[in-house]
Scaffold this motif. Structure first.
Motif, PDB file in Angstrom:
ATOM      1  N   GLY A  13       0.807  -1.213   0.000  1.00  0.00           N
ATOM      2  CA  GLY A  13       0.000   0.000   0.000  1.00  0.00           C
ATOM      3  C   GLY A  13       0.837   1.258   0.000  1.00  0.00           C
ATOM      4  O   GLY A  13       0.609   2.183  -0.800  1.00  0.00           O
ATOM      5  N   HIS A  14       1.814   1.325   0.893  1.00  0.00           N
ATOM      6  CA  HIS A  14       2.670   2.519   0.977  1.00  0.00           C
ATOM      7  C   HIS A  14       3.539   2.655  -0.272  1.00  0.00           C
ATOM      8  O   HIS A  14       3.767   3.773  -0.758  1.00  0.00           O
ATOM      9  CB  HIS A  14       3.541   2.442   2.222  1.00  0.00           C
ATOM     10  N   LEU A  15       4.017   1.547  -0.788  1.00  0.00           N
ATOM     11  CA  LEU A  15       4.867   1.570  -1.983  1.00  0.00           C
ATOM     12  C   LEU A  15       4.087   2.079  -3.195  1.00  0.00           C
ATOM     13  O   LEU A  15       4.560   2.960  -3.929  1.00  0.00           O
ATOM     14  CB  LEU A  15       5.402   0.163  -2.245  1.00  0.00           C
ATOM     15  N   VAL A  16       2.902   1.547  -3.395  1.00  0.00           N
ATOM     16  CA  VAL A  16       2.091   1.968  -4.539  1.00  0.00           C
ATOM     17  C   VAL A  16       1.738   3.447  -4.436  1.00  0.00           C
ATOM     18  O   VAL A  16       1.824   4.185  -5.428  1.00  0.00           O
ATOM     19  CB  VAL A  16       0.818   1.100  -4.636  1.00  0.00           C
ATOM     20  N   ARG A  17       1.357   3.902  -3.254  1.00  0.00           N
ATOM     21  CA  ARG A  17       1.012   5.327  -3.099  1.00  0.00           C
ATOM     22  C   ARG A  17       2.201   6.226  -3.392  1.00  0.00           C
ATOM     23  O   ARG A  17       2.056   7.303  -3.982  1.00  0.00           O
ATOM     24  CB  ARG A  17       0.472   5.594  -1.693  1.00  0.00           C
ATOM     25  N   ALA A  18       3.393   5.797  -2.990  1.00  0.00           N
ATOM     26  CA  ALA A  18       4.580   6.618  -3.244  1.00  0.00           C
ATOM     27  C   ALA A  18       4.864   6.735  -4.736  1.00  0.00           C
ATOM     28  O   ALA A  18       5.161   7.831  -5.242  1.00  0.00           O
ATOM     29  CB  ALA A  18       5.785   6.016  -2.518  1.00  0.00           C
ATOM     30  N   ALA A  29       2.706   6.161  -7.204  1.00  0.00           N
ATOM     31  CA  ALA A  29       1.546   6.684  -7.924  1.00  0.00           C
ATOM     32  C   ALA A  29       1.514   8.208  -7.979  1.00  0.00           C
ATOM     33  O   ALA A  29       0.701   8.778  -8.702  1.00  0.00           O
ATOM     34  CB  ALA A  29       0.259   6.158  -7.292  1.00  0.00           C
ATOM     35  N   VAL A  30       2.377   8.867  -7.247  1.00  0.00           N
ATOM     36  CA  VAL A  30       2.483  10.325  -7.330  1.00  0.00           C
ATOM     37  C   VAL A  30       2.883  10.739  -8.746  1.00  0.00           C
ATOM     38  O   VAL A  30       2.485  11.807  -9.235  1.00  0.00           O
ATOM     39  CB  VAL A  30       3.512  10.842  -6.302  1.00  0.00           C
ATOM     40  N   GLU A  31       3.654   9.892  -9.439  1.00  0.00           N
ATOM     41  CA  GLU A  31       4.153  10.241 -10.770  1.00  0.00           C
ATOM     42  C   GLU A  31       3.790   9.229 -11.854  1.00  0.00           C
ATOM     43  O   GLU A  31       4.069   9.467 -13.029  1.00  0.00           O
ATOM     44  CB  GLU A  31       5.677  10.408 -10.729  1.00  0.00           C
ATOM     45  N   HIS A  32       3.174   8.100 -11.476  1.00  0.00           N
ATOM     46  CA  HIS A  32       2.898   7.038 -12.450  1.00  0.00           C
ATOM     47  C   HIS A  32       1.513   6.450 -12.224  1.00  0.00           C
ATOM     48  O   HIS A  32       0.973   6.495 -11.108  1.00  0.00           O
ATOM     49  CB  HIS A  32       3.944   5.916 -12.343  1.00  0.00           C
ATOM     50  N   ARG A  33       0.972   5.889 -13.299  1.00  0.00           N
ATOM     51  CA  ARG A  33      -0.211   5.051 -13.174  1.00  0.00           C
ATOM     52  C   ARG A  33       0.287   3.636 -12.919  1.00  0.00           C
ATOM     53  O   ARG A  33       0.832   2.995 -13.814  1.00  0.00           O
ATOM     54  CB  ARG A  33      -1.058   5.116 -14.445  1.00  0.00           C
ATOM     55  N   VAL A  34       0.101   3.170 -11.694  1.00  0.00           N
ATOM     56  CA  VAL A  34       0.708   1.921 -11.248  1.00  0.00           C
ATOM     57  C   VAL A  34      -0.311   0.787 -11.305  1.00  0.00           C
ATOM     58  O   VAL A  34      -1.346   0.825 -10.626  1.00  0.00           O
ATOM     59  CB  VAL A  34       1.255   2.046  -9.810  1.00  0.00           C
ATOM     60  N   SER A  35      -0.015  -0.204 -12.124  1.00  0.00           N
ATOM     61  CA  SER A  35      -0.769  -1.458 -12.106  1.00  0.00           C
ATOM     62  C   SER A  35       0.055  -2.442 -11.278  1.00  0.00           C
ATOM     63  O   SER A  35       1.158  -2.819 -11.686  1.00  0.00           O
ATOM     64  CB  SER A  35      -0.969  -1.990 -13.527  1.00  0.00           C
ATOM     65  N   TRP A  36      -0.462  -2.859 -10.135  1.00  0.00           N
ATOM     66  CA  TRP A  36       0.359  -3.620  -9.211  1.00  0.00           C
ATOM     67  C   TRP A  36      -0.270  -4.974  -8.872  1.00  0.00           C
ATOM     68  O   TRP A  36      -1.480  -5.165  -8.958  1.00  0.00           O
ATOM     69  CB  TRP A  36       0.616  -2.837  -7.928  1.00  0.00           C
ATOM     70  N   HIS A  37       0.613  -5.897  -8.451  1.00  0.00           N
ATOM     71  CA  HIS A  37       0.179  -7.248  -8.086  1.00  0.00           C
ATOM     72  C   HIS A  37       1.102  -7.761  -6.992  1.00  0.00           C
ATOM     73  O   HIS A  37       2.320  -7.532  -7.039  1.00  0.00           O
ATOM     74  CB  HIS A  37       0.245  -8.166  -9.310  1.00  0.00           C
ATOM     75  N   TRP A  86       9.320   1.923   5.315  1.00  0.00           N
ATOM     76  CA  TRP A  86       9.866   1.011   4.309  1.00  0.00           C
ATOM     77  C   TRP A  86       9.255   1.301   2.936  1.00  0.00           C
ATOM     78  O   TRP A  86       9.967   1.459   1.942  1.00  0.00           O
ATOM     79  CB  TRP A  86       9.580  -0.421   4.749  1.00  0.00           C
ATOM     80  N   GLY A  87       7.939   1.398   2.879  1.00  0.00           N
ATOM     81  CA  GLY A  87       7.272   1.642   1.603  1.00  0.00           C
ATOM     82  C   GLY A  87       7.629   2.985   1.004  1.00  0.00           C
ATOM     83  O   GLY A  87       7.878   3.097  -0.206  1.00  0.00           O
ATOM     84  N   ALA A  88       7.688   4.015   1.850  1.00  0.00           N
ATOM     85  CA  ALA A  88       8.034   5.346   1.358  1.00  0.00           C
ATOM     86  C   ALA A  88       9.476   5.385   0.856  1.00  0.00           C
ATOM     87  O   ALA A  88       9.774   5.989  -0.188  1.00  0.00           O
ATOM     88  CB  ALA A  88       7.823   6.378   2.457  1.00  0.00           C
ATOM     89  N   PHE A  89      10.377   4.734   1.595  1.00  0.00           N
ATOM     90  CA  PHE A  89      11.781   4.707   1.190  1.00  0.00           C
ATOM     91  C   PHE A  89      11.945   3.975  -0.136  1.00  0.00           C
ATOM     92  O   PHE A  89      12.619   4.457  -1.061  1.00  0.00           O
ATOM     93  CB  PHE A  89      12.613   4.019   2.277  1.00  0.00           C
ATOM     94  N   ALA A  90      11.324   2.788  -0.244  1.00  0.00           N
ATOM     95  CA  ALA A  90      11.425   2.014  -1.486  1.00  0.00           C
ATOM     96  C   ALA A  90      10.834   2.785  -2.653  1.00  0.00           C
ATOM     97  O   ALA A  90      11.401   2.805  -3.757  1.00  0.00           O
ATOM     98  CB  ALA A  90      10.719   0.670  -1.314  1.00  0.00           C
ATOM     99  N   GLY A  91       9.695   3.435  -2.430  1.00  0.00           N
ATOM    100  CA  GLY A  91       9.078   4.207  -3.491  1.00  0.00           C
ATOM    101  C   GLY A  91       9.960   5.341  -3.978  1.00  0.00           C
ATOM    102  O   GLY A  91      10.050   5.606  -5.183  1.00  0.00           O
TER     103      GLY A  91
END
Length: 239
Positions: free
Chosen positions: A70-75, A77-85, A222-227
């Motif tokens: 969740g945190h990774l995708v939100r980070a 998605a600020v600049e991309h349309r993210v299709s995630w799995h 973790w998610g914010a850093f990875a993003g």
């Protein structure tokens, strides 16, 4: 590396008893609830695969929105349309994930983020074997899932997991460091492999109730850093 092996042998009776006690006493927390795929954000298309063990599955928080994915995708998605799995399960080792991926219907992804190594550490899988299994996972991601860039999360320092007593935590912490070094060597020698190396901190107050998994704030960081690592890469070197 002879001394760590001798140390493990000398401590084997104590370590075995402690390991059984940890299994009996540690509460088994569920994986995070919620969708394991979706689309978020606006901008250039980015296909994201997140995969790994219980930490990738979000054990320690209630929903996937509060977990790594969740945190990774939100980070991003600020600049991309993210299709995630998300492909993750409690207890998976790197070898087990490789087996699962080999039986998974292929679909293309641009990048993959992995969270692996804790279960390999607790099983004392050696660095050479782990390197081979990790390389096999990465090769499969490239060949079958068409992944163009892999972001591998470093193995966390198990010596700080409050669920693990001494001397078990020291032995597992040392083994985790060996696997961490192995992954660093692989990344240094592989052009499309990047490391996600958060400042884990692992403040006991911020870990989950079981003392073994991340709590909400650790997942958030973790998610914010990875993003941010991924966004910086994409800006500098678009896919």
């Amino acid at each position: 590396m002879i001394w760590p092996r001798l140390q493990q042998l000398a401590l084997a009776p104590v370590l075995g008893v402690q390991a059984l006690q940890v299994v009996r006493r540690t509460p088994r927390l569920p994986e995070a609830a919620g969708p394991r795929e979706g689309v978020a954000g606006q901008g250039p298309e980015l296909r994201l695969l997140v995969l790994g063990d219980s930490s990738a599955a979000g054990v320690g928080v209630a929903t996937q929105q509060a977990a790594l994915s969740g945190h990774l995708v939100r980070a991003i998605a600020v600049e991309h349309r993210v299709s995630w799995h998300l492909i993750a399960r409690t207890g998976w080792t790197t070898g087990r994930l490789h087996q699962v991926l080999g039986q998974t219907a292929p679909r293309p992804f641009d990048i993959a983020v992995t969270a692996l190594g804790v279960n390999d550490t607790t099983r004392l899988i050696g660095p050479a074997r782990w390197r081979a299994q990790t390389a096999a996972v990465h090769d499969l991601l490239r060949a079958v899932f068409k992944v163009r860039r892999i972001y591998a999360t470093t193995v966390p320092p198990l010596e700080y997991f409050r669920a693990l007593p001494r001397p078990l935590n020291g032995v597992l912490g040392h083994h985790a460091a060996r696997l961490r070094s192995t992954l660093e060597e692989m990344a240094a020698a592989t052009e499309d492999l990047r490391l996600i190396a958060p400042d884990w901190g692992l403040d006991p107050a911020l870990m989950a109730a079981d003392g073994f998994h991340p709590g909400p704030e650790i997942y958030r960081g973790w998610g914010a850093f990875a993003g941010q690592v991924i966004l910086d890469d994409l800006r500098a070197m678009p896919l």
